[in-house]
Design an enzyme around this catalytic site. Structure first.
Site, PDB file in Angstrom:
ATOM      1  N   GLU A  28      39.118   2.961   5.102  1.00  0.00           N
ATOM      2  CA  GLU A  28      39.385   3.614   3.810  1.00  0.00           C
ATOM      3  C   GLU A  28      38.847   5.034   3.945  1.00  0.00           C
ATOM      4  O   GLU A  28      37.989   5.385   4.450  1.00  0.00           O
ATOM      5  CB  GLU A  28      38.458   2.725   2.930  1.00  0.00           C
ATOM      6  CG  GLU A  28      38.895   1.347   2.790  1.00  0.00           C
ATOM      7  CD  GLU A  28      37.803   0.529   3.158  1.00  0.00           C
ATOM      8  OE1 GLU A  28      36.575   0.769   3.592  1.00  0.00           O
ATOM      9  OE2 GLU A  28      37.621  -0.838   2.772  1.00  0.00           O
ATOM     10  N   TYR A  82      24.175   3.739   3.126  1.00  0.00           N
ATOM     11  CA  TYR A  82      25.589   3.539   2.573  1.00  0.00           C
ATOM     12  C   TYR A  82      25.599   3.508   0.921  1.00  0.00           C
ATOM     13  O   TYR A  82      26.291   4.367   0.284  1.00  0.00           O
ATOM     14  CB  TYR A  82      26.177   2.402   2.951  1.00  0.00           C
ATOM     15  CG  TYR A  82      27.308   2.287   4.088  1.00  0.00           C
ATOM     16  CD1 TYR A  82      28.506   2.297   3.481  1.00  0.00           C
ATOM     17  CD2 TYR A  82      27.128   2.505   5.426  1.00  0.00           C
ATOM     18  CE1 TYR A  82      29.308   2.359   4.554  1.00  0.00           C
ATOM     19  CE2 TYR A  82      27.858   2.555   6.306  1.00  0.00           C
ATOM     20  CZ  TYR A  82      29.246   2.391   5.899  1.00  0.00           C
ATOM     21  OH  TYR A  82      30.237   2.648   6.998  1.00  0.00           O
TER      22      TYR A  82
END
Length: 591
Positions: A82, A201
């Protein structure tokens, strides 16, 4: 090397580094990190291409960023990436790389126009009961306790998370939520993976929290990542006479670390099945991609399972890193990552439809015509009640330049490869391509009496086992990954997912390019800033938006807080009445 942001640095061309005419470069492997480093050596280091050598054991460049059609097997994509519009180093690189699809455009131009005209989104993120909408409805489904656990992790110092697992910091309040379903399947996290990586993250992508449920946060290339990104980069390097040495395996790199400086002195290689070596001087720069997430991966076919090869090969990327690490403590600890394939594996499968029987079932779920040339699923569709935790996706078609127009190529992956399937009562790792396709068709809602015939005659499915695909998510601490430029290094750097740089997160193509850029700029002393990691973690607007979306729009005053905290919050809200702070909180629906 220094960090920068803004147009002043990003649009400037650096001066030619002093002494670059006398230097050469050797890049170990030809994954994205190495290719990017070679491009920065050419573009910003102004090094002659003939002095740049890429040493690759296979016959094709690209590493994990692949997409090939194998003879007698079919189309294969081991994985997909992605892409974020805030990948600052990636786009700094690709605005200079000519597109192979659009004449006169760069890869960035092509990507930008494509995603402006055809923005990405998912119309069904998850299914249950064989193709029914799981009705996650874009909600995270977190309890107040779960939201507070995520917030607490966000503010926990890195040092407090060394060697800890996600299951140690999240309770069932998080692990049973839609949030975790979205997160773990999007990024391939497991409950036993690193709590530190989870925290990094969250901080790195906090600006995209609201776009996770429907994938409006991400963008995709026109074709598979090999043809859309790797091939243009290879063509650019070829045009600048960069030297590719295929069929050249690097077994070890020798270093002199006895003094106050560290120098790479020799590269041990096997070329044409003969042991050889390359002697190095301080003017010979070495860029090392250590470890490898797709090492030991294996491809099956329609009628053969992909082998689960757990034993790391002598002479592979992990073996090379072990030999390097044995020479100095600053070169990292590879065995923190590759010691247990049961904790770092998942499987993928590439499915090619051969007739018009399967596409209607895909369209029924994604709500779009898969042959339109536009966004299809808009990201993965997760089968929430799959024993394998199966997810699947079809990107824009055709996904390969030479793909027949009446065929679709899609990608399936499962996180739990050791569990028996719901329809095929075997672990995914033991299944042929046909059997994986049958399990997928079952979850699409294909009538059971048609499943086997359809999997055999209407599709070709190629399984791929990757034992170490998430090795970089294993619990770790500082020093387990070597710094991009270890202290005292004179002529070498580490690149890619197992090198350490600040604030950015692994398992992204941005990380590969960032480590490449930092290494080249440091070793050549290039006077131009490396773009800072996008600063959303310090932007109050992004933090407020993430707070609101994680709570599914709940107001601050409705959150179940400790009474003392709630009373303090009430007093604070009174004091900010009529201020810009109150306006901000209202804008993000928190009051």
């Amino acid at each position: 090397m220094y960090y920068s942001k803004g147009n002043y640095e990003s649009l400037a061309r650096p001066e030619k580094p002093k002494g670059v005419e006398s230097k050469s470069a050797y890049l170990i492997g030809s994954g994205l990190a190495s290719l990017a480093a070679a491009a920065f050596l050419v573009r910003d280091g102004q090094m002659e291409g003939k002095r740049i050598h890429i040493l690759e054991k296979d016959s094709l460049a690209g590493g994990a960023c692949d997409g090939y059609e194998y003879d007698n097997t079919g189309f294969v994509i081991r994985g997909g990436r992605e892409v974020d519009n805030r990948y600052e180093c990636l786009w700094d690189l690709f605005h200079s790389i000519p597109s192979l699809e659009v004449e006169g455009a760069s890869v960035l131009d092509e990507f930008y126009w494509l995603n402006k005209h055809d923005p990405n989104s998912s119309l069904m993120r998850a299914t249950v009961n064989r193709g029914e909408d799981a009705h996650t409805d874009g909600k995270f489904g977190l309890s107040d306790k779960g939201t507070q656990e995520i917030t607490r992790l966000f503010f926990t110092p890195d040092e407090a998370l060394y060697n800890r697992r996600i299951s140690e910091v999240f309770s069932e309040e998080v692990l049973n939520s839609n949030f975790w379903l979205y997160w773990r399947t999007m990024f391939a996290f497991e409950n036993w993976h690193s709590a530190l990586e989870m925290k990094l993250y969250i901080k790195r992508f906090v600006h995209h929290i609201g776009g996770m449920p429907d994938f409006t946060a991400v963008r995709f290339t026109k074709l598979n990542q090999y043809e859309s990104m790797i091939l243009p980069l290879v063509r650019y390097l070829d045009a600048h006479n960069v030297q590719f040495h295929y069929g050249t395996k690097v077994e070890n790199i020798q270093f002199d670390t006895k003094t106050d400086k560290k120098v790479a002195t020799r590269i041990d290689i096997i070329r044409d099945n003969q042991k050889d070596h390359i002697d190095l001087t301080e003017d010979d720069l070495v860029f090392i991609t250590n470890g490898g997430c797709v090492e030991n991966s294996s491809i099956g076919n329609q009628n053969t399972p992909a082998a689960f090869n757990q034993e790391l090969k002598q002479g592979g990327g992990w073996d090379m890193w072990r030999k390097i690490a044995a020479q100095d403590p600053s070169f990292g600890h590879p065995d923190k990552f590759c010691y247990d394939a049961e904790q770092s594996n998942w499987m993928s499968a590439t499915v090619t439809t051969l007739d018009n029987r399967i596409p209607p079932y895909i369209q029924n779920i994604c709500k779009r015509d898969p042959f339109s040339g536009k966004v299809v699923t808009g990201g993965i569709v997760t089968v929430k009640d799959s024993n394998w935790l199966l997810s699947w996706t079809f990107n824009r078609q055709p996904h390969f330049r030479n793909q027949p127009k009446d065929q679709l190529v899609g990608w399936i992956y499962g996180l739990f490869t050791d569990k028996p399937g719901n329809y095929i009562k075997k672990p995914m790792r033991d299944c042929t391509g046909k059997e994986i396709c049958m399990e997928w068709l079952y979850h699409l809602g294909v009538p059971e009496n048609q499943i086997e015939d359809m999997a055999e005659n209407s599709a070709n499915t190629v399984p791929c086992m990757m034992p170490y695909i998430t090795a970089f998510f294993m619990p770790r601490e500082a020093g387990d990954r070597p710094a991009v430029i270890p202290a005292g290094s004179v002529n070498f750097a580490f690149l890619g997912q197992f090198a350490e740089t600040t604030r950015d997160t692994i398992f992204t193509i941005e990380y590969s390019v960032r480590t490449a850029m930092e290494s080249v700029y440091t070793l050549l002393n290039i006077d131009r800033g490396v773009p800072e990691v996008w600063s959303s973690t310090y932007d109050i607007r992004d933090l407020l938006n993430a707070t609101s979306t994680l709570s599914d729009g709940k107001k601050l005053t409705d959150i179940n807080l400790d009474p003392t905290v709630k009373a303090t919050l009430g007093e604070a809200l009174k004091k900010i009445a009529g201020t810009d702070i109150e306006k901000l909180l209202k804008e993000y629906h928190l009051i």
